[in-house]
Enzyme design. Structure first.
Site, PDB file in Angstrom:
ATOM      1  N   ASP A  73       0.806  -1.217   0.000  1.00 29.39           N
ATOM      2  CA  ASP A  73       0.000   0.000   0.000  1.00 29.39           C
ATOM      3  C   ASP A  73       0.839   1.267   0.000  1.00 29.39           C
ATOM      4  O   ASP A  73       0.367   2.323  -0.416  1.00 29.39           O
ATOM      5  CB  ASP A  73      -0.942  -0.004   1.211  1.00 29.39           C
ATOM      6  CG  ASP A  73      -2.269  -0.647   0.865  1.00 29.39           C
ATOM      7  OD1 ASP A  73      -2.259  -1.685   0.181  1.00 29.39           O
ATOM      8  OD2 ASP A  73      -3.317  -0.126   1.282  1.00 29.39           O
TER       9      ASP A  73
ATOM     10  N   CYS B 279       2.579  -2.453   8.555  1.00 28.21           N
ATOM     11  CA  CYS B 279       2.490  -1.225   9.341  1.00 28.21           C
ATOM     12  C   CYS B 279       2.046  -1.498  10.772  1.00 28.21           C
ATOM     13  O   CYS B 279       1.120  -2.270  11.013  1.00 28.21           O
ATOM     14  CB  CYS B 279       1.486  -0.274   8.704  1.00 28.21           C
ATOM     15  SG  CYS B 279       1.890   0.181   7.021  1.00 28.21           S
TER      16      CYS B 279
ATOM     17  N   SER C  74      -7.383   4.296   4.401  1.00 29.79           N
ATOM     18  CA  SER C  74      -6.420   3.454   5.108  1.00 29.79           C
ATOM     19  C   SER C  74      -6.959   3.132   6.484  1.00 29.79           C
ATOM     20  O   SER C  74      -7.679   3.930   7.084  1.00 29.79           O
ATOM     21  CB  SER C  74      -5.078   4.188   5.243  1.00 29.79           C
ATOM     22  OG  SER C  74      -4.231   3.527   6.162  1.00 29.79           O
TER      23      SER C  74
ATOM     24  N   CYS D 219       1.198  -7.745   3.543  1.00 29.32           N
ATOM     25  CA  CYS D 219       0.606  -6.415   3.421  1.00 29.32           C
ATOM     26  C   CYS D 219      -0.900  -6.452   3.146  1.00 29.32           C
ATOM     27  O   CYS D 219      -1.491  -7.505   2.954  1.00 29.32           O
ATOM     28  CB  CYS D 219       1.354  -5.626   2.356  1.00 29.32           C
ATOM     29  SG  CYS D 219       1.077  -3.847   2.427  1.00 29.32           S
ATOM     30  N   ASP D 220      -1.489  -5.238   3.068  1.00 28.08           N
ATOM     31  CA  ASP D 220      -2.945  -5.053   3.089  1.00 28.08           C
ATOM     32  C   ASP D 220      -3.728  -5.962   2.140  1.00 28.08           C
ATOM     33  O   ASP D 220      -4.741  -6.533   2.506  1.00 28.08           O
ATOM     34  CB  ASP D 220      -3.286  -3.607   2.739  1.00 28.08           C
ATOM     35  CG  ASP D 220      -2.795  -2.616   3.769  1.00 28.08           C
ATOM     36  OD1 ASP D 220      -1.711  -2.828   4.318  1.00 28.08           O
ATOM     37  OD2 ASP D 220      -3.494  -1.623   4.012  1.00 28.08           O
ATOM     38  N   LYS D 221      -3.303  -6.031   0.877  1.00 26.66           N
ATOM     39  CA  LYS D 221      -4.079  -6.767  -0.126  1.00 26.66           C
ATOM     40  C   LYS D 221      -3.760  -8.259  -0.119  1.00 26.66           C
ATOM     41  O   LYS D 221      -4.513  -9.064  -0.678  1.00 26.66           O
ATOM     42  CB  LYS D 221      -3.815  -6.205  -1.526  1.00 26.66           C
ATOM     43  CG  LYS D 221      -4.090  -4.714  -1.659  1.00 26.66           C
ATOM     44  CD  LYS D 221      -5.532  -4.371  -1.363  1.00 26.66           C
ATOM     45  CE  LYS D 221      -5.792  -2.874  -1.452  1.00 26.66           C
ATOM     46  NZ  LYS D 221      -5.182  -2.091  -0.363  1.00 26.66           N
TER      47      LYS D 221
END
Length: 558
Positions: free
Chosen positions: A82, A195, A471, A123-125
């Protein structure tokens, strides 16, 4: 078991012969050819710190599978980040990478006809893509969330990626210097992983465990830690048991499992993006669930029992030490469907029989919540007839009703420029539209503006209403994932500069304050803008993505 494996081809057949020749040339022992063949899905990449540690853990997973009696194959995929993949075309590539990864995995696993998967998620996806792929392929699968990064300190102040993210707004408004920002970037990330904070990546890690698709007591976890090594090794052994007993994702991903995940999400204040991702996973699992309604119903029953950044002062490592997702499941136990199956190959009831050490200073009980309302809620009204999402945990409790003039932008950069000039002021309602999956195409970031607004000290006095991507780090009066999106003819498309917008969090309402006649005229006269897209991946996405109400998965838009 070897005779029942789908990966064991008929001897003498073409595909048996050519694969045999390949494997012998690769140095694979012929005695291993009939073992269960397990894919280690590794989205390693040198582009992002999120994935920096995955190669080592992939090797560890492969070793564990071999020790357990299987044949392991590393399968590499794309690796969206991201904060890296968002750089080009105003982040339009980012959301489509989720579904590209799902198809990437399908091609490799179904094309090769493997028996099971361990999916190393970061990560996010990545985590939603892995859960979607597992649901679609429906072969024994375990998702292994691979952990969070640690933040650092700068001049006596704790600084992590959230602080850097918000700091752009502080910089834009002249409240910090470029040299100070440079110092922050040198301190913000200490080690690999996703993150810090309960942003989308850690939220989806928790969702994997809440759904039963990650091993119990494994989220959140620090990336690169000894505990993560143990988790990966455990997954390597457990996947062989799931293959042996043919325990598949659709045995686990039931309506009741999604209800459990939603209850966890709203009670701990997960990222707003969990709604679209859980929706997409349910679609891939073949379930007919109105996920928006499920979130709406559960948010009326639950309260917020954690305050993990950006929802409050506690850090993700505090949540980890306090017991993490497993502790939350214990605190919600009487509200959960505990008969559901998990990848532990036990019911949730059996999993929760194990005693849990819970730090109730960090993870409260439902009887003694931090806030007597959920972290996430669905809001509806004339602007969002199909719903929108508000992260109540990121809003000052005093700001319950907000009304103001609309300032409409279809480009986040223009909004950022106006913010820097001081043209966005207290009381404004900023509308960021034509940024949804269809409108982008590919969901455009609206979250950078929200972070900048926070850094400028305006997040509690300026509201943002958007169909773009937010986010999990965002705070403030933000109404996200407005449905239908503007490009699909949703009412967001007809808002004009100066229109009054009313947001009432107590009534869960968001309305455009114009007459019914004017509203009807605008809707009837609205037409989508003509656009010519390049012949590339984004055009393919635009032609095939379903509405965000259906998780923005691929399919027909009828």
């Amino acid at each position: 078991m070897k005779n029942n494996l789908r990966s064991n081809f008929e001897e003498g057949s073409t595909r048996w012969a050519v694969r045999r020749a390949q494997w012998i040339a690769m140095g694979i022992n012929e005695a291993d050819f009939h073992k269960p063949k397990i894919a280690i899905i590794n989205s390693s990449s040198g582009l992002s710190v999120c994935y920096q540690h995955l190669d080592a853990f992939s090797k560890l997973a492969q070793e564990a599978v071999r020790e357990a009696g299987g044949l392991a194959f590393e399968v590499n995929t794309i690796a969206p980040s991201d904060f890296v993949t968002s750089a080009g075309k105003k982040a339009r590539y980012l959301m489509p990478t989720r579904d590209l990864m799902v198809n990437d995995i399908e091609v490799m696993i179904e094309g090769a006809v493997l028996d099971g998967m361990i999916l190393l998620s970061s990560c996010d996806k990545t985590t939603p893509a892995h859960l979607m792929a597992a649901a679609r392929l429906n072969i024994p699968s375990i998702v292994v969330p691979c952990g969070y990064q640690l933040g650092g300190a700068c001049n006596g102040r704790n600084v992590d990626i959230e602080e850097v993210y918000k700091g752009v707004g502080t910089l834009l408004t002249g409240k910090m210097t470029l040299d100070e920002m440079k110092d922050w970037t040198r301190c913000a990330i200490k080690g690999p992983g996703v993150c810090a904070g309960l942003a989308t990546a850690n939220s989806m890690h928790c969702m994997a465990e809440a759904l039963g698709m990650a091993l119990p007591q494994t989220t959140p976890v620090r990336a690169g830690s000894e505990r993560l090594k143990e988790i990966v090794r455990s997954a390597g052994f457990k996947i062989l048991e799931l293959v042996e007993q043919n325990v598949c994702p659709r045995d686990i991903l039931t309506k009741e499992a999604f209800e459990n995940a939603v209850r966890v999400a709203v009670s701990i204040g997960c990222s707003v993006n969990t709604v679209r991702h859980l929706t997409a996973i349910s679609v891939e699992a073949g379930l007919d669930i109105d996920m928006i309604k499920m979130f709406e119903d559960e948010s009326l029953k639950l309260s917020q029992i954690t305050q993990i950044r950006p929802n409050g002062p506690d850090r993700i490592e505090d949540f980890d030490k306090a017991g993490g997702t497993n502790a939350v499941l214990h605190q919600l136990k009487t509200l959960l469907n505990t008969a559901v199956l998990t990848v532990e190959n036990k019911t949730l009831a059996a999993v929760l029989e194990r005693p849990a050490e819970i730090d109730e200073a960090i993870i409260h009980t439902m009887q003694n919540p931090f806030r007597k309302e959920p972290g996430l809620a669905i809001i509806r009204g004339s602007i969002a007839p199909s719903g929108a999402i508000v992260k109540l945990s990121g809003i000052d409790v005093a700001n319950r009703i907000f009304s103001g003039p609309a300032k409409v932008y279809e480009d986040e950069d223009l909004a950022m420029q106006e913010l820097a000039k001081g043209n966005i002021i207290k009381g404004d309602i900023v509308v960021l539209r034509m940024m949804g999956p269809v409108g982008g195409p590919g969901t455009v970031f609206a979250c950078s503006f929200m972070a900048a607004l926070s850094g400028a000290g305006l997040a509690d006095t300026v509201a943002v209403v958007t169909d773009g991507e937010l986010s999990g780090l965002n705070k403030g009066i933000t109404i996200g994932q407005v449905m239908p999106e503007a490009a699909c003819g949703g009412p967001l498309a007809i808002i004009e500069n100066g229109d009054t917008v009313l947001i009432d969090l107590d009534k869960r309402k968001i309305d455009l304050l114009i007459s019914e006649e004017e509203f009807s005229n605008r809707m009837n006269n609205w037409k989508p803008k003509a656009r010519k897209l390049e012949n590339n991946w984004l055009k393919f996405y635009a032609d095939n993505v379903m509405p965000i109400e259906r998780g923005a998965v691929f399919g027909r838009r009828d």
